[in-house]
Motif scaffolding. Structure first.
Motif, PDB file in Angstrom:
ATOM      1  N   THR A 170       8.298   9.994   1.074  1.00  0.00           N
ATOM      2  CA  THR A 170       9.583   9.559   1.638  1.00  0.00           C
ATOM      3  C   THR A 170       9.544   9.534   3.170  1.00  0.00           C
ATOM      4  O   THR A 170       8.616  10.066   3.783  1.00  0.00           O
ATOM      5  N   ASP A 172      11.507  11.191   4.961  1.00  0.00           N
ATOM      6  CA  ASP A 172      11.653  12.594   5.351  1.00  0.00           C
ATOM      7  C   ASP A 172      10.278  13.246   5.489  1.00  0.00           C
ATOM      8  O   ASP A 172      10.035  14.014   6.420  1.00  0.00           O
ATOM      9  N   ASP A 173       9.381  12.918   4.546  1.00  0.00           N
ATOM     10  CA  ASP A 173       8.014  13.459   4.620  1.00  0.00           C
ATOM     11  C   ASP A 173       7.375  13.035   5.938  1.00  0.00           C
ATOM     12  O   ASP A 173       6.726  13.822   6.619  1.00  0.00           O
ATOM     13  N   ASP A 176       8.128  14.937   8.908  1.00  0.00           N
ATOM     14  CA  ASP A 176       7.414  16.218   9.006  1.00  0.00           C
ATOM     15  C   ASP A 176       6.013  16.024   9.591  1.00  0.00           C
ATOM     16  O   ASP A 176       5.693  16.547  10.646  1.00  0.00           O
ATOM     17  N   LEU A 232      18.370   7.650  10.651  1.00  0.00           N
ATOM     18  CA  LEU A 232      16.912   7.679  10.472  1.00  0.00           C
ATOM     19  C   LEU A 232      16.215   6.746  11.470  1.00  0.00           C
ATOM     20  O   LEU A 232      15.207   7.093  12.081  1.00  0.00           O
ATOM     21  N   VAL A 295      15.685   8.167   1.780  1.00  0.00           N
ATOM     22  CA  VAL A 295      16.067   9.564   1.588  1.00  0.00           C
ATOM     23  C   VAL A 295      17.367   9.630   0.778  1.00  0.00           C
ATOM     24  O   VAL A 295      17.987   8.605   0.512  1.00  0.00           O
TER      25      VAL A 295
END
Lengths: 436, 284
Positions: A170, A172-173, A176, A232, A295
């Motif tokens: 995603t 979001d991944d 990170d 985002l 997300v």
């Protein structure tokens, strides 16, 4: 005697079947005019498709023209021809026209009904849906479709100690582990993700929502999911995961990736062959992985379909030959299907699964084309094409407001979302849906 | 003595400054051409490299062969050459003929016609596109070169007519009267007296018309449908992909090849071109 009778009966039945078939499908003759757009590899593809049709139909006199696309010249030429009633029999169009020019296109449903073909049987899933207008009219027929997969720079991933993304990863991944790719200054600045032009079309889906209903009955540009998409997008740019507008205009996104300054690049089917060859020439160790998911609870794949097809104009002088061209390109002529496969996924299931999906890229096997066939139905038609381009322009303003002008996503939503809603309702899609 | 020395020094400094400014201007003007030439033998990646390389690491001469082939260069060159030659000749001849009429013969409403003619310069192409297209369509001329040729042979554009008018007005009327006394008709006066007198403006219009027609992309694209009738400017666009996959080296290679004939003509007529612009009083 009985045997002879049976043979004669069978022959008679066969003959009657043949005559029945020929009565259904009129013999083709006369002249057929075709206009296509395209430059470079696309122009070569269209030329090969038409040549294959000419080869299959020596009885027809085919006149065709391939017109460059730069600077909207196609739109101007097509507009002049369509409005003056001098358009060709067959004209190229896209499913993301969303009703643009539809009054100049014939409804193709009578042709499909006459042939008695189940389109779900012969076409790749997700290929035909976009060609239906809100009133049910089938205004075009598919040639090919392209979606995106993510090209990664394996050396950059290895150096950063980041595992290659896998199916289901995603955004979001990426927030990170993507930080590991951000660094450098000026000409040596590195990024996690290239700002491909497709991002403006893909990002509305990143927050788990959609910009509008699939049947165009309602606009959702004021939804919390769209605000999440904006958040985002803002984060991707302001935190340096992606180049901003000014940086991305200094160097094309493909060159950024091929110069080893960017870890990921959304790779479209239309550019895959030349892109991978250029990467090899520049010593970039490329891997191919799926596109990321958005997300949120209803996370969607942020993949966009860029497809193109053909329409028969209402002024067509030879509609039967025009329909023969459309259906043969879509599913009924293997050679035309194979010619189509050089620049995208052919519409026909048979050619797509047995030819296109088996095309190997050196070092990648059949991954790319397999992925295209598998993910097409999960992807979204370019949301901002044709009629909807003006709403897309407002979305672009929203993006610029949060990524360049220092506005917060809440402020941008307050300023622009109602404009999007008003613009959308001005198209009259919702009215058309209610009338149906 | 001291004064003379300081005068010479001042003159030398002034001259140096002029050459310096001219030198900088020349570099600014010539830099895009040099960039185009060098990019025409670079790979796409190298063309966008920052900081840029002056000379390519690898000289990609294949940009020329591949680009010229993709742009269908021989056929489109032939089409463009024929079309440009006919349009240019038509423009030069008809513009001065129309201008001669406007500058020498007065009639009722001639001022109105003159104003209307000048007003056509203010109309953008897009405004007249559809009506003009419909006109040529009704005349059965779409997909022929006639919509491109006819305007050139019927005046050749308001700007060119205006240029000639300005020049004809500087010629004394006594020239026409002398020819008339010698028994020349109006047409003979135009051909034997007026045309030779406007040679420099004719060459100026010739160069401008040639450059315009050679590079014209929009008009042939709208009126020509058959791919085999396309011109070089359209051929060049076949290398310009809307999907962001343009091979810039190949595009520059074709642009270089396309530019050469126009450059040759321009250099041959440069002297007259400048003279024509000067004499017709248009300095900008």
């Amino acid at each position: 005697m009985k045997k002879v009778f049976v043979i004669l009966l069978a022959a008679a039945m066969l003959l009657s079947m043949m005559s029945f078939a020929s009565a259904d499908e009129p013999a083709l003759s006369g002249k057929l005019t075709i206009w296509a757009w395209g430059a470079d590899a696309e122009a070569e593809q269209r030329d090969a498709i038409i040549q294959a049709f000419i080869k299959a139909h020596p009885e027809l006199e085919v006149e065709y023209s391939i017109i460059p696309t730069a600077d909207s010249v196609w739109d101007q030429k097509a507009a002049a021809a369509l409005t003056s009633g001098s358009a060709p029999d067959v004209i190229q169009m896209s499913p993301d026209y969303f009703g643009m020019n539809t009054k100049y296109y014939m409804d193709l449903r009578p042709f499909v009904e006459r042939d008695g073909v189940d389109l779900d049987e012969v076409l790749v899933p997700g290929m035909i849906e976009g060609y239906y207008d809100t009133d049910g009219k089938l205004e075009g027929f598919p040639m090919h479709a392209n979606i995106f997969c993510m090209a990664i720079n394996k050396d950059m991933f290895d150096e950063a100690g980041v595992a290659y993304p896998e199916e289901g990863w995603t955004l979001d991944d990426m927030m990170d582990w993507g930080k590991a790719f951000i660094g450098g200054e000026g000409a040596n600045k590195t990024y996690a993700l290239a700002k491909h032009w497709v991002m403006n079309a893909a990002m509305p889906y990143a927050g788990g929502g959609t910009p509008y209903a699939d049947d165009l009955s309602e606009c959702y540009m004021n939804s919390p999911e769209i605000q999440k998409s904006l958040e985002l997008y803002q984060k991707l740019i302001l935190e340096g995961y992606m180049p901003n507008d000014a940086e991305s205009q200094a160097i094309p996104s493909a060159i950024l990736f091929q110069s080893g300054l960017c870890a990921m690049y959304p790779l479209g089917g239309f550019e895959s062959a030349s892109f991978l060859a250029d990467c090899e020439e520049n010593g970039i160790n490329v891997g191919l992985v799926p596109m990321p998911m958005g997300v949120g609870e209803n996370a969607k794949e942020i993949n966009v379909i860029y497809a193109t097809g053909w329409a028969i104009t209402t002024t067509a002088k030879n509609p039967d030959a025009a329909w023969a061209f459309l259906k043969e390109n879509a599913y009924a002529n293997e050679e035309m299907g194979k010619a189509t496969a050089t620049c995208g996924m052919p519409a026909g299931k048979e050619v797509a699964e047995n030819f296109y999906a088996k095309i190997e890229y050196p070092g990648f096997g059949t991954y790319f084309n397999d992925y295209m066939v598998e993910h097409l139905a999960k992807s979204h038609i370019n949301p901002w094409g044709g009629t909807l381009a003006s709403t897309g322009d407002i979305w672009a303003n929203m993006v610029q407001a949060v990524t360049m002008d220092g506005m917060s996503p809440e402020e941008a939503m307050a300023k622009y979302s109602q404009q999007c809603m008003d613009e959308f309702s001005s198209y009259g899609f919702a009215t058309a849906m209610k009338a149906n | 003595m001291q004064k003379a020395k300081s005068f010479h020094a001042q003159k030398a400094v002034g001259r140096t400054m002029i050459y310096l400014i001219l030198g900088i201007c020349t570099i600014i003007c010539i830099l895009p051409f040099i960039w185009m030439l060098l990019t025409s033998v670079k790979s796409t990646a190298e063309a966008y490299k920052f900081p840029p390389t002056v000379f390519p690491k690898k000289w990609l001469w294949t940009n020329y062969t591949n680009g010229l082939q993709k742009a269908n260069f021989p056929l489109y060159f032939k089409n463009t050459a024929i079309l440009t030659a006919l349009c240019t000749i038509g423009t030069v001849l008809s513009a001065q003929y129309v201008a001669y009429g406007f500058s020498r013969f007065k009639c009722k409403g001639s001022k109105l016609w003159y104003t209307l003619m000048l007003a056509t310069m203010m109309l953008p192409n897009q405004v007249t596109l559809i009506p003009q297209y419909l006109l040529y369509l009704k005349l059965g001329m779409v997909d022929t070169y006639l919509p491109l040729l006819i305007p050139s042979w019927l005046g050749g554009g308001a700007f060119n007519i205006f240029l000639f008018i300005q020049f004809f007005r500087t010629l004394p009327k006594e020239l026409d009267e002398a020819a008339f006394i010698d028994g020349a008709s109006t047409f003979q006066t135009f051909v034997y007296i007026m045309m030779p007198s406007v040679k420099s403006v004719s060459l100026c219009v010739l160069v401008m018309s040639l450059v315009y027609n050679w590079n014209d992309f929009f008009t042939p694209l709208i009126y020509i449908n058959s791919t085999k009738k396309f011109t070089l400017a359209i051929g060049l666009q076949f290398l310009n992909s809307s999907m962001g996959t343009t091979k810039i080296g190949q595009m520059m290679a074709v642009a270089v090849a396309t530019m050469i004939p126009v450059l040759i003509v321009f250099f041959l007529c440069q002297k007259y071109f400048v003279e024509g612009i000067k004499m017709s009083g248009i300095k900008d």
